[in-house]
Motif scaffolding. Structure first.
Motif, PDB file in Angstrom:
ATOM      1  N   ILE A   1      -3.326  -2.371  19.846  1.00  0.00           N
ATOM      2  CA  ILE A   1      -1.954  -2.842  20.049  1.00  0.00           C
ATOM      3  C   ILE A   1      -1.495  -3.652  18.842  1.00  0.00           C
ATOM      4  CG2 ILE A   1      -0.473  -4.322  21.454  1.00  0.00           C
ATOM      5  CD1 ILE A   1      -1.195  -1.738  22.830  1.00  0.00           C
ATOM      6  N   TYR A   2      -2.380  -4.494  18.318  1.00  0.00           N
ATOM      7  CA  TYR A   2      -2.022  -5.322  17.164  1.00  0.00           C
ATOM      8  C   TYR A   2      -1.787  -4.457  15.928  1.00  0.00           C
ATOM      9  CZ  TYR A   2      -2.135  -9.194  13.842  1.00  0.00           C
ATOM     10  OH  TYR A   2      -1.808 -10.094  12.861  1.00  0.00           O
ATOM     11  N   VAL A   3      -2.650  -3.465  15.725  1.00  0.00           N
ATOM     12  CA  VAL A   3      -2.469  -2.537  14.601  1.00  0.00           C
ATOM     13  C   VAL A   3      -1.126  -1.823  14.727  1.00  0.00           C
ATOM     14  CG1 VAL A   3      -3.334  -0.435  13.488  1.00  0.00           C
ATOM     15  CG2 VAL A   3      -4.946  -2.180  14.225  1.00  0.00           C
ATOM     16  N   GLY A   4      -0.806  -1.370  15.943  1.00  0.00           N
ATOM     17  CA  GLY A   4       0.461  -0.697  16.171  1.00  0.00           C
ATOM     18  C   GLY A   4       1.655  -1.588  15.890  1.00  0.00           C
ATOM     19  N   LEU A   5       1.530  -2.877  16.236  1.00  0.00           N
ATOM     20  CA  LEU A   5       2.617  -3.831  15.997  1.00  0.00           C
ATOM     21  C   LEU A   5       2.878  -4.019  14.508  1.00  0.00           C
ATOM     22  CD1 LEU A   5       4.580  -6.141  16.810  1.00  0.00           C
ATOM     23  CD2 LEU A   5       2.589  -7.665  16.758  1.00  0.00           C
ATOM     24  N   ILE A   6       1.818  -4.283  13.745  1.00  0.00           N
ATOM     25  CA  ILE A   6       1.970  -4.496  12.305  1.00  0.00           C
ATOM     26  C   ILE A   6       2.481  -3.227  11.628  1.00  0.00           C
ATOM     27  CG2 ILE A   6       0.778  -5.092  10.165  1.00  0.00           C
ATOM     28  CD1 ILE A   6       1.084  -7.412  12.099  1.00  0.00           C
TER      29      ILE A   6
ATOM     30  N   LEU B   1       0.827  -1.207   0.000  1.00  0.00           N
ATOM     31  CA  LEU B   1       0.000   0.000   0.000  1.00  0.00           C
ATOM     32  C   LEU B   1       0.857   1.251   0.000  1.00  0.00           C
ATOM     33  CD1 LEU B   1      -2.749   1.503   0.383  1.00  0.00           C
ATOM     34  CD2 LEU B   1      -2.439   1.170   2.858  1.00  0.00           C
ATOM     35  N   TRP B   2       1.996   1.188   0.717  1.00  0.00           N
ATOM     36  CA  TRP B   2       2.845   2.368   0.845  1.00  0.00           C
ATOM     37  C   TRP B   2       3.665   2.653  -0.403  1.00  0.00           C
ATOM     38  CZ3 TRP B   2       2.841   6.053   4.619  1.00  0.00           C
ATOM     39  CH2 TRP B   2       1.922   5.821   5.648  1.00  0.00           C
ATOM     40  N   VAL B   3       3.723   1.708  -1.325  1.00  0.00           N
ATOM     41  CA  VAL B   3       4.305   1.995  -2.640  1.00  0.00           C
ATOM     42  C   VAL B   3       3.506   3.102  -3.307  1.00  0.00           C
ATOM     43  CG1 VAL B   3       4.741   1.081  -4.954  1.00  0.00           C
ATOM     44  CG2 VAL B   3       5.237  -0.335  -2.945  1.00  0.00           C
TER      45      VAL B   3
ATOM     46  N   LEU C   1       9.523  -0.507   9.769  1.00  0.00           N
ATOM     47  CA  LEU C   1      10.871  -1.067   9.798  1.00  0.00           C
ATOM     48  C   LEU C   1      11.302  -1.513   8.404  1.00  0.00           C
ATOM     49  CD1 LEU C   1      13.272  -1.914  11.584  1.00  0.00           C
ATOM     50  CD2 LEU C   1      12.104  -4.084  11.978  1.00  0.00           C
ATOM     51  N   ILE C   2      10.400  -2.166   7.681  1.00  0.00           N
ATOM     52  CA  ILE C   2      10.692  -2.620   6.316  1.00  0.00           C
ATOM     53  C   ILE C   2      10.970  -1.437   5.402  1.00  0.00           C
ATOM     54  CG2 ILE C   2       9.670  -3.693   4.260  1.00  0.00           C
ATOM     55  CD1 ILE C   2       8.253  -5.635   6.166  1.00  0.00           C
ATOM     56  N   TRP C   3      10.156  -0.382   5.502  1.00  0.00           N
ATOM     57  CA  TRP C   3      10.332   0.767   4.614  1.00  0.00           C
ATOM     58  C   TRP C   3      11.550   1.609   5.000  1.00  0.00           C
ATOM     59  CZ3 TRP C   3       8.884   1.650  -0.080  1.00  0.00           C
ATOM     60  CH2 TRP C   3       7.779   0.966  -0.595  1.00  0.00           C
ATOM     61  N   ILE C   4      11.943   1.604   6.266  1.00  0.00           N
ATOM     62  CA  ILE C   4      13.205   2.251   6.642  1.00  0.00           C
ATOM     63  C   ILE C   4      14.348   1.521   5.962  1.00  0.00           C
ATOM     64  CG2 ILE C   4      14.835   2.669   8.534  1.00  0.00           C
ATOM     65  CD1 ILE C   4      12.467   3.220  10.353  1.00  0.00           C
ATOM     66  N   GLY C   5      14.297   0.186   5.990  1.00  0.00           N
ATOM     67  CA  GLY C   5      15.326  -0.605   5.323  1.00  0.00           C
ATOM     68  C   GLY C   5      15.381  -0.337   3.828  1.00  0.00           C
ATOM     69  N   ILE C   6      14.201  -0.257   3.186  1.00  0.00           N
ATOM     70  CA  ILE C   6      14.141   0.044   1.756  1.00  0.00           C
ATOM     71  C   ILE C   6      14.716   1.430   1.477  1.00  0.00           C
ATOM     72  CG2 ILE C   6      12.572   0.493  -0.188  1.00  0.00           C
ATOM     73  CD1 ILE C   6      10.713  -1.649   1.006  1.00  0.00           C
ATOM     74  N   GLY C   7      14.364   2.390   2.322  1.00  0.00           N
ATOM     75  CA  GLY C   7      14.873   3.756   2.154  1.00  0.00           C
ATOM     76  C   GLY C   7      16.379   3.832   2.270  1.00  0.00           C
ATOM     77  N   MET C   8      16.933   3.071   3.219  1.00  0.00           N
ATOM     78  CA  MET C   8      18.384   3.068   3.389  1.00  0.00           C
ATOM     79  C   MET C   8      19.083   2.435   2.179  1.00  0.00           C
ATOM     80  SD  MET C   8      18.770   4.672   6.182  1.00  0.00           S
ATOM     81  CE  MET C   8      17.215   5.488   5.790  1.00  0.00           C
ATOM     82  N   LEU C   9      18.496   1.388   1.628  1.00  0.00           N
ATOM     83  CA  LEU C   9      19.066   0.753   0.439  1.00  0.00           C
ATOM     84  C   LEU C   9      19.012   1.691  -0.760  1.00  0.00           C
ATOM     85  CD1 LEU C   9      17.613  -2.875   0.738  1.00  0.00           C
ATOM     86  CD2 LEU C   9      19.987  -2.170   1.084  1.00  0.00           C
TER      87      LEU C   9
ATOM     88  N   ARG D   1       4.373  -0.960  12.997  1.00  0.00           N
ATOM     89  CA  ARG D   1       5.779  -0.804  13.349  1.00  0.00           C
ATOM     90  C   ARG D   1       6.673  -1.675  12.467  1.00  0.00           C
ATOM     91  NH1 ARG D   1       7.926   3.201  15.417  1.00  0.00           N
ATOM     92  NH2 ARG D   1       6.352   3.255  17.065  1.00  0.00           N
ATOM     93  N   VAL D   2       6.239  -2.903  12.191  1.00  0.00           N
ATOM     94  CA  VAL D   2       7.019  -3.791  11.321  1.00  0.00           C
ATOM     95  C   VAL D   2       7.050  -3.236   9.900  1.00  0.00           C
ATOM     96  CG1 VAL D   2       7.214  -6.113  10.356  1.00  0.00           C
ATOM     97  CG2 VAL D   2       6.482  -5.819  12.724  1.00  0.00           C
ATOM     98  N   ARG D   3       5.914  -2.699   9.442  1.00  0.00           N
ATOM     99  CA  ARG D   3       5.874  -2.085   8.105  1.00  0.00           C
ATOM    100  C   ARG D   3       6.839  -0.906   8.023  1.00  0.00           C
ATOM    101  NH1 ARG D   3       4.675   3.094   7.223  1.00  0.00           N
ATOM    102  NH2 ARG D   3       2.745   2.956   8.439  1.00  0.00           N
TER     103      ARG D   3
END
Length: 335
Positions: free
Chosen positions: A301-306, A48-50, A312-320, A308-310
């Motif tokens: 809490i569950y929404v916040g968890l998912i 979705l964030w694409v 984390l993934i996009w921070i990694g993509i941004g760094m790459l 947060r993981v999303r």
């Protein structure tokens, strides 16, 4: 941008990823089980964030391109957008990472003053759209839920606060904000000396930046309102993330309720903007907002968890992306 600067920004992102990995409030096997529970909805949330970042990039691209001379390839703008947001997620005070990075990367294409003004304009539009989103959500809440005296008082104060900031931003669009911001910095003890020196040394550039900011509202109204609409649209699309995640937990999900959850949570997150990576704030915001809207706080809490993981993934993509496609940058001598 010199590779040394990129490496500094990259280090910030890597440190943020490490911190986020070590600050999850659950064991990794439990985290993995929760991601498995999400099933195909989790990749849907990530993908979705694409499209959300694509719209953000279109908005910034329109602000940059006021004439044919300032041509920056859209894919470059898209790349800088993703990495800029990744750095904002990774740093405290929000704009300490992403915005300087965008200015430095854009400068070789359009010059420092245009790069600075376009980034400031985009940040202003991004925040302005947030204010409009929060303000409109007040009326959505009134239409969907009964309002008692206590809630009415809170909504009234929230509406007045949003209107005050909207007025402030409109004034900023009309007259520019660079010079006024430096004047404000002169009154802050630790920044006074630096702000005074910078204002004197960069007076012409600051005035040029303010004139470029004012130009968007005065002479490019179509661009102004189009970018505002695009940024507002991303807030609605962002609510789909909450909708998709809640669909994992319950079939009784109302998209309009998800918009209110997103509005309330983003408001809390921005109030506590100084928290690095907003650790704990986002999750708490989701828990409070779902609880207030007749959903169990555990859903939040569950929404916040998912979410947060999303992130984390996009921070990694941004760094790459920061280290990709940097060989063909155009060098400009513009001021």
């Amino acid at each position: 941008m010199k590779n040394n600067y990129r490496n500094i920004f990259l280090l910030i992102g890597v440190i943020a990823i490490v911190i986020m990995l070590f600050t999850f409030d659950m064991k990794y096997d439990e985290l993995l089980n929760n991601l498995k529970r999400a099933g195909f909805w989790f990749p849907v949330v990530v993908l979705l964030w694409v499209f959300i970042y694509m719209i953000n990039a279109v908005s910034w691209y329109m602000i940059i391109h006021d004439n044919k001379e300032n041509h920056v390839p859209y894919l470059k703008v898209y790349k800088f957008t993703i990495t800029g947001f990744a750095l904002n997620y990774a740093t405290p005070f929000g704009f300490m990472g992403g915005e300087p990075y965008r200015i430095i990367e854009l400068t070789p294409y359009v010059g420092v003053s245009k790069a600075t003004s376009s980034v400031i304009l985009y940040v202003m539009m991004h925040i302005f759209a947030h204010l409009c989103f929060w303000f409109s959500s007040i009326f959505l809440f009134i239409l969907m839920y009964s309002v008692n005296i206590g809630t009415g008082i809170i909504l009234t104060f929230a509406g007045a606060f949003c209107l005050f900031l909207i007025y402030f931003f409109i004034k900023g669009y009309k007259n520019g904000m660079a010079v006024k911001t430096l004047r404000l910095c002169k009154k802050i003890p630790f920044l006074k000396k630096w702000a005074t020196h910078f204002a004197e040394e960069k007076k012409e550039m600051l005035e040029r930046i303010d004139s470029q900011i004012a130009e968007l509202h005065k002479q490019r109204k179509k661009t102004f309102y189009t970018t505002l609409f695009l940024e507002f649209t991303t807030r609605i699309l962002g609510s789909l993330e909450v909708f998709f995640i809640l669909k994992i937990l319950t079939p009784d999900v109302n998209f309009l309720t998800c918009i209110l959850i997103m509005a309330f949570t983003s408001l809390i997150s921005n109030i506590f903007f100084f928290f690095p990576m907003q650790l704990g704030v986002r999750e708490g915001g989701f828990a409070i907002s779902t609880g207030k809207l007749a959903l169990t706080g555990a859903f939040g809490i569950y929404v916040g968890l998912i979410t947060r993981v999303r992130e984390l993934i996009w921070i990694g993509i941004g760094m790459l992306l920061m280290k990709v496609g940097n060989k063909n940058n155009i060098v400009s001598n513009k001021e």
